[in-house]
Structure formats: structure tokens, C-alpha cells
Design a protein around this motif. Structure first.
Motif, PDB file in Angstrom:
ATOM      1  N   THR A 138      -5.506   3.019   1.873  1.00 44.73           N
ATOM      2  CA  THR A 138      -3.993   3.145   1.943  1.00 44.73           C
ATOM      3  C   THR A 138      -3.228   4.012   3.263  1.00 44.73           C
TER       4      THR A 138
ATOM      5  N   GLU B 142       4.233   7.247  -6.002  1.00 46.32           N
ATOM      6  CA  GLU B 142       4.768   6.208  -5.440  1.00 46.32           C
ATOM      7  C   GLU B 142       4.322   5.064  -6.128  1.00 46.32           C
ATOM      8  N   CYS B 143       2.892   4.921  -6.634  1.00 44.33           N
ATOM      9  CA  CYS B 143       2.229   3.709  -7.197  1.00 44.33           C
ATOM     10  C   CYS B 143       2.903   3.565  -8.452  1.00 44.33           C
TER      11      CYS B 143
ATOM     12  N   THR C 118      -2.826   2.291  -4.463  1.00 42.21           N
ATOM     13  CA  THR C 118      -3.256   3.250  -3.589  1.00 42.21           C
ATOM     14  C   THR C 118      -4.724   3.608  -3.988  1.00 42.21           C
TER      15      THR C 118
ATOM     16  N   PRO D 185       0.840  -0.995   0.160  1.00 36.74           N
ATOM     17  CA  PRO D 185      -0.086  -0.066   0.083  1.00 36.74           C
ATOM     18  C   PRO D 185       0.899   1.036   0.148  1.00 36.74           C
ATOM     19  N   VAL D 186       0.403   2.175  -0.930  1.00 35.72           N
ATOM     20  CA  VAL D 186       1.391   3.328  -0.973  1.00 35.72           C
ATOM     21  C   VAL D 186       0.470   4.540  -1.126  1.00 35.72           C
ATOM     22  N   ALA D 187       0.902   5.699  -0.292  1.00 28.58           N
ATOM     23  CA  ALA D 187      -0.100   6.849  -0.222  1.00 28.58           C
ATOM     24  C   ALA D 187      -0.530   7.788  -1.370  1.00 28.58           C
ATOM     25  N   THR D 188       0.756   7.770  -2.229  1.00 31.85           N
ATOM     26  CA  THR D 188       0.431   8.730  -3.494  1.00 31.85           C
ATOM     27  C   THR D 188       0.390   7.991  -4.788  1.00 31.85           C
TER      28      THR D 188
ATOM     29  N   ALA E 261      -4.849   1.866  -8.590  1.00 30.78           N
ATOM     30  CA  ALA E 261      -4.782   3.106  -8.358  1.00 30.78           C
ATOM     31  C   ALA E 261      -6.090   3.824  -8.563  1.00 30.78           C
TER      32      ALA E 261
END
Lengths: 236, 236
Positions: free
Chosen positions: B104, B54-55, B99, B48-51, B67
Motif C-alpha cells: 500500500t 487510517e485503516c 494497509t 489502500p491506506v498507508a497507516t 491490516a
């Protein structure tokens, strides 16, 4: 159609727009029940303040002062946070200053952006609902909660007000829906339904069962408290 | 006795201590239901990524990337936020990056202080409950909510997990009590009970009724996802 929304705790107030809203602050155990009781019994005005120091300052200027922290009366003040201390003959026509753990903080937060700030409790549920219907503004019920967390009793009150206004207002958000369902589930036995809530356990340890039963009575008074120039007064 | 607490939205996480807690993140519609489904179908890991950035970065390194923003798939990514896109043969053994609007972000907030971060959904309710009972830690259920606000479906899930664990854990706070009552009120008809929630209205406009029915099924999978080194994997 007007909208009614519920904010479950002041720590979520940043998510709510208040600029076309009447904010109804609810701190059922016990700040807003005290305010409604005091104004119903003839107190001239109640000035909610955020700090003990401000409360002391107004006391020194001749106000009767009520200060509560963590459900206990603060030493050196005239009144505690029990609605029964607001049923006193000497308070008729008097100015009261009041600070509490959660309720007065919520009022302070709300007055920054709301069209009007009003105060609700089960004690004046019907009167406040009737007044709100006559207003052109949206309604945001701000539950005072406990130190930032949602609590059961204020959520139940928010649900009760939503239920009373559901034919005149759109109820769009899940917070409102949840409050309304919780209220409808327990409306015939509010006292039983709050008996295992965290705040009732807290108050029971302090021996305040009488206050709890009192604050859960519906429509005892017709008073509609509104904040004017920093003080709550009864609307005529 | 261990304690179980519920945080109704990540915007209230600052009020909860997590240092002796397993945090169970719930974003029932649809992030955590996707994660559970993916791991049940053989995905190796889900990061899991916040942005979005990053994804994209992980996609460029060979991850399958999912996403979602505002309930819609973001252009240029492999998967959307439907659990059905995680039932794909090509994902077996693969690494996925993900994300989403709420889920996430909640995982990122939880991993800062929790003992362990796990992921819950109705789909793995019983398996996760059974695992938690074997752990020595308190449990905090973190509802992902919607953009900071509490939502109905994640609250219902928190109530379901509290109900499953009530004999082994103390349930002290009103948020937990409210979630549990809301769940018990509608446990026999979860689909009907969420039909007028804000998120379901949002998803229905997008034609995702099939996902909603799917995500409300209980105990479809035995998978217990846990965050290890930044990626969710199935516990053995």
C-alpha cells in the motif's frame, strides 16, 4: 558464519548496515577495472575523489588525474576512464587522482561506515575472493550502477563474487540471490550476456568495445586494492 | 513505440519519471494478490491506506479492514493479508480498507505522479497485459519489495509482465532486462525458484505455504484493478 550481501545501487545503501563489513565496490565498466589495472601495472596509489574540482586540485599538486563524466574524458585531465590508459610506463610509482560518474561516488559513500573499502572487478575476482576468506568481516558488495539505477554488469560481478564465496558466507538476501542467478545463467558468455545492457549500448556508441571485452576477463591480475588514508593501494 | 520500465523497489522511485506512465504496482506476496482476488470475488472497492490509523478510521466508518505488518495480521482488524480471507461471501459488494508493510505504501507513492495506478499479480497477468496494450501510455512496473529492498517474487512478476509485453514495448533499462532474464530462467517452476527467497522463508515460518502456491498461479482471473478516487476497483 560470515554473511555476504549485495547492494544493487548506491541509492539503496541506506538499507544496509556496514559497521562490521568490508565493502567491495564494483564499477566494472570501467572505474574499478581501471583501478585494478593501474595498481597491477605499478601505480603507487589511486585517490578516488567525488568532484572534478578535487581532481583538478590534486592534479595541480602533481598527481596524474583521470576524470570521466557520462562515459567521456573531461577536458584538461591526463587520463580517461579506459583501463588501457592505466597501462602506461609513466604511471609506474605515480600517484593518480580519479573521479568518475558512479564508481568514485560509491567509494566515498562506503568509506563513511565500512571497516574497509576494497575494489573489485572481474580482472581480480579470484584474488579478492581469496583475500576476503582470510578476513573476519562480513562482505557487502556495492554495485556502482548507473546514476542511481542498478546495472547488469555490476550485478553480474556481485553474483560472481557471491558464487566464489558461497561456501564460506551466508547469502541471505534476495538481491544476492538474484545477482548469483544472473551470473550463473551467463557465466560462460559474459560478453554476449551484456551485449544488450544499457551501459554497453552507451559505451558502444562511444566506440569502446575493446574496453568492454577487456573488463569482462576473469583473473587477469592478483592485485587486491584497499583504501588506506583516502587512497587505494595494492595489498601485499 | 511505448516503453516499459521496471523499478525494483519504491526506494528507487525517485529515479523514474512517471508523468506519462501507468504504474503497475506488484506486491505478489501478498498485498496485490489479495486485491486481485478480492475484486475477482466481487468486492466493490479496496482503499489502500498507508497507516494503521487510517485503516482503523475507515473501519469505524463501516469498511471491512485488512491490516498487516511484518507479514502478520494486526489485532482488531477484520481480515489478514491472505488472499483466502478475500474469498468471503460477506465481502461481495463491500468496501474494504487495506494497509500492508510494502504494497500500500508503493501505491501511495505511485499515485502522486502516475497517469494511472493499476495493480498486478501473477493471478491476473494476462488480463492486465492485454489491457495495457490498449493504452497509449508507457508502463512502469513498481515492485513493492521488502522494506525498501528488492525482492525476488516481485522482480519475477515484473519480468513476466515485460516478457508478455516485449513485442509492443521497448525494454531499455537493465532493471527490466534482469527481471526478464530471472523470470525466463524460472518460469516453468516459479514455486521452486522462490523457495529460497527471503520472503518465502519469512512466510514459511508463519505457515503460509498455501498462500505462496496460490499467489504464483498465472491467469486465474480476468480482473484489471485500477485506482479511482483513492480506491481500487475492477475495470469493466
Amino acid at each position: 558464519m560470515k554473511q555476504l550481501d549485495v547492494c544493487l545501487t548506491p541509492d539503496l545503501l541506506h538499507l544496509h548496515k556496514m559497521d562490521n563489513c568490508i565493502v567491495v565496490v564494483a564499477d566494472v565498466f570501467r572505474a574499478t577495472s581501471c583501478m585494478v589495472t593501474g595498481l597491477a601495472y605499478g601505480v603507487k596509489s589511486i585517490t578516488p575523489v567525488a568532484t572534478i574540482e578535487e581532481c583538478k586540485f590534486l592534479q595541480d599538486k602533481g598527481f596524474f588525474a583521470a576524470a570521466e563524466r557520462d562515459a567521456r574524458k573531461v577536458e584538461g585531465f591526463d587520463l580517461d576512464n579506459s583501463p588501457f590508459s592505466f597501462m602506461d610506463e609513466k604511471l609506474i610509482g605515480a600517484e593518480v587522482a580519479m573521479t568518475t560518474t558512479n564508481g568514485t561516488l560509491s567509494i566515498a559513500k562506503a568509506k563513511a561506515s565500512a571497516v574497509k573499502v576494497m575494489v573489485g572487478s572481474f580482472l581480480n575476482l579470484g584474488a579478492l575472493a581469496q583475500h576476503l576468506r582470510s578476513e573476519p568481516y562480513d562482505v557487502l558488495v556495492l554495485c556502482a550502477g548507473w546514476k542511481g539505477r542498478p546495472n547488469l554488469e555490476d550485478t553480474l560481478y556481485a553474483g560472481a563474487l557471491a558464487e566464489a564465496l558461497k561456501d564460506q558466507y551466508m547469502l541471505l538476501e534476495d538481491g544476492t540471490l538474484m545477482a548469483q542467478r544472473l551470473y550463473n545463467q551467463s557465466r560462460d558468455n559474459l560478453l554476449g550476456s551484456v551485449s544488450n545492457s544499457s551501459h554497453v549500448r552507451r559505451l558502444q556508441r562511444l566506440g569502446i568495445q575493446k574496453d568492454i571485452s577487456y573488463c569482462l576477463q576473469t583473473d587477469l591480475y592478483d592485485v587486491v586494492p584497499v583504501l588506506r588514508g583516502g587512497a587505494l593501494v595494492a595489498m601485499n
